[in-house]
Motif scaffolding. Structure first.
Motif, short mmCIF file in Angstrom:
data_model
loop_
_atom_site.label_atom_id
_atom_site.label_comp_id
_atom_site.label_asym_id
_atom_site.label_seq_id
_atom_site.Cartn_x
_atom_site.Cartn_y
_atom_site.Cartn_z
N SER A 64 -28.59 39.90 -4.15
CA SER A 64 -28.50 38.71 -5.00
C SER A 64 -29.85 38.32 -5.59
O SER A 64 -29.92 37.58 -6.58
CB SER A 64 -27.94 37.53 -4.20
N ASP A 66 -24.96 41.01 -17.71
CA ASP A 66 -24.91 39.57 -17.44
C ASP A 66 -25.63 38.79 -18.53
O ASP A 66 -25.19 37.71 -18.92
CB ASP A 66 -25.57 39.27 -16.08
N LEU A 119 -28.63 40.28 -11.01
CA LEU A 119 -28.65 39.98 -12.44
C LEU A 119 -28.89 41.26 -13.21
O LEU A 119 -29.88 41.96 -12.96
CB LEU A 119 -29.75 38.96 -12.76
N LEU A 176 -36.54 34.21 -16.64
CA LEU A 176 -35.37 34.51 -15.83
C LEU A 176 -35.72 34.88 -14.39
O LEU A 176 -34.83 35.03 -13.55
CB LEU A 176 -34.59 35.67 -16.46
N ILE A 193 -29.63 42.86 -16.84
CA ILE A 193 -30.11 42.48 -18.16
C ILE A 193 -30.11 43.69 -19.09
O ILE A 193 -30.74 44.71 -18.81
CB ILE A 193 -31.54 41.91 -18.09
N ILE A 203 -33.00 42.11 -9.85
CA ILE A 203 -32.77 42.11 -11.29
C ILE A 203 -32.89 43.54 -11.78
O ILE A 203 -33.86 44.23 -11.46
CB ILE A 203 -33.80 41.22 -12.03
#
Length: 213
Positions: A162, A197, A182, A211, A184, A165
């Protein structure tokens, strides 16, 4: 050092993400087969062909390129705008930067640490008598390999998924983007933008800094 719970991991693709270039195309230029390999690379990044099969075919086109040509290839590498600012921001916040690439250690071993990466993984080109043999050594780093690398590094560092990235541009980045907390899409192909996402359209990695955890 920050507490383990405060750490995080940012994993970038290399070609067209960490750097502006597709390294296999630069090496193919040394063999006079740049246009041919460029077309095949673009098809692979759009997800139109199996990445591993495509890579093997493209690497065959590199057969005979001398290892000495890597110096010229390195001189043509263009870091993506904002990459050093992003890696510095990650480190300032207690994070780690990793790079996983369907490209090659022969180039990444030089550019990854220069651009602020802590760890990296890529393919290796087989060499015989100082020239490329046209083969890849060992298991190919494909979409599944990228996802596995992200998961392995997160576990080694003690970071939950979690707090990871993943940043990439091509179809072979989708698996690691799905695994990450996440995903990207950066300077990405349409299929990747649709499934990410978040989408960063500007070719400047500083756009990612807000971010970060």
């Amino acid at each position: 050092m920050p507490a383990t719970s405060d750490r995080f991991l940012v994993v970038l693709d290399a070609d067209s993400t960490l750097i502006r270039n597709e390294v296999i195309e630069l090496i193919a230029d040394e063999a006079g087969r740049g246009a041919e390999v460029t077309a095949a690379t673009e098809a692979a990044m759009r997800g139109e062909v199996d990445f591993a099969t495509s890579l093997r075919s493209r690497v065959e086109a590199l057969k005979g390129v001398p290892v000495s040509a890597f110096g010229h290839v390195l001189s043509r590498i263009e870091p993506t705008p904002g990459v050093r600012e992003l890696t510095s921001a990650v480190h300032e916040r207690g994070g780690r930067v990793a790079v996983v690439s369907g490209g090659f250690h022969e180039i990444l071993d030089t550019i990854a640490p220069e651009l602020g990466a802590d760890i990296w993984r890529a393919n290796r080109l087989a060499v015989v008598d100082g020239v490329l043999s046209g083969h890849v050594e060992g298991r190919i780093v494909d979409a599944e390999g990228k996802a596995e690398a992200l998961s392995e590094w997160a576990q080694e560092i003690g970071v939950p998924l979690s707090r990871t990235i993943a940043i990439g541009d091509g179809a072979n980045d989708l698996r690691m983007m799905a695994v990450a907390g996440l995903g990207i899409a950066f300077n990405a192909k349409p299929a990747v933008r649709e499934r990410a996402d978040l989408v960063v359209g500007t070719v400047d990695l500083r756009e990612v800094i807000p971010l970060l955890p």
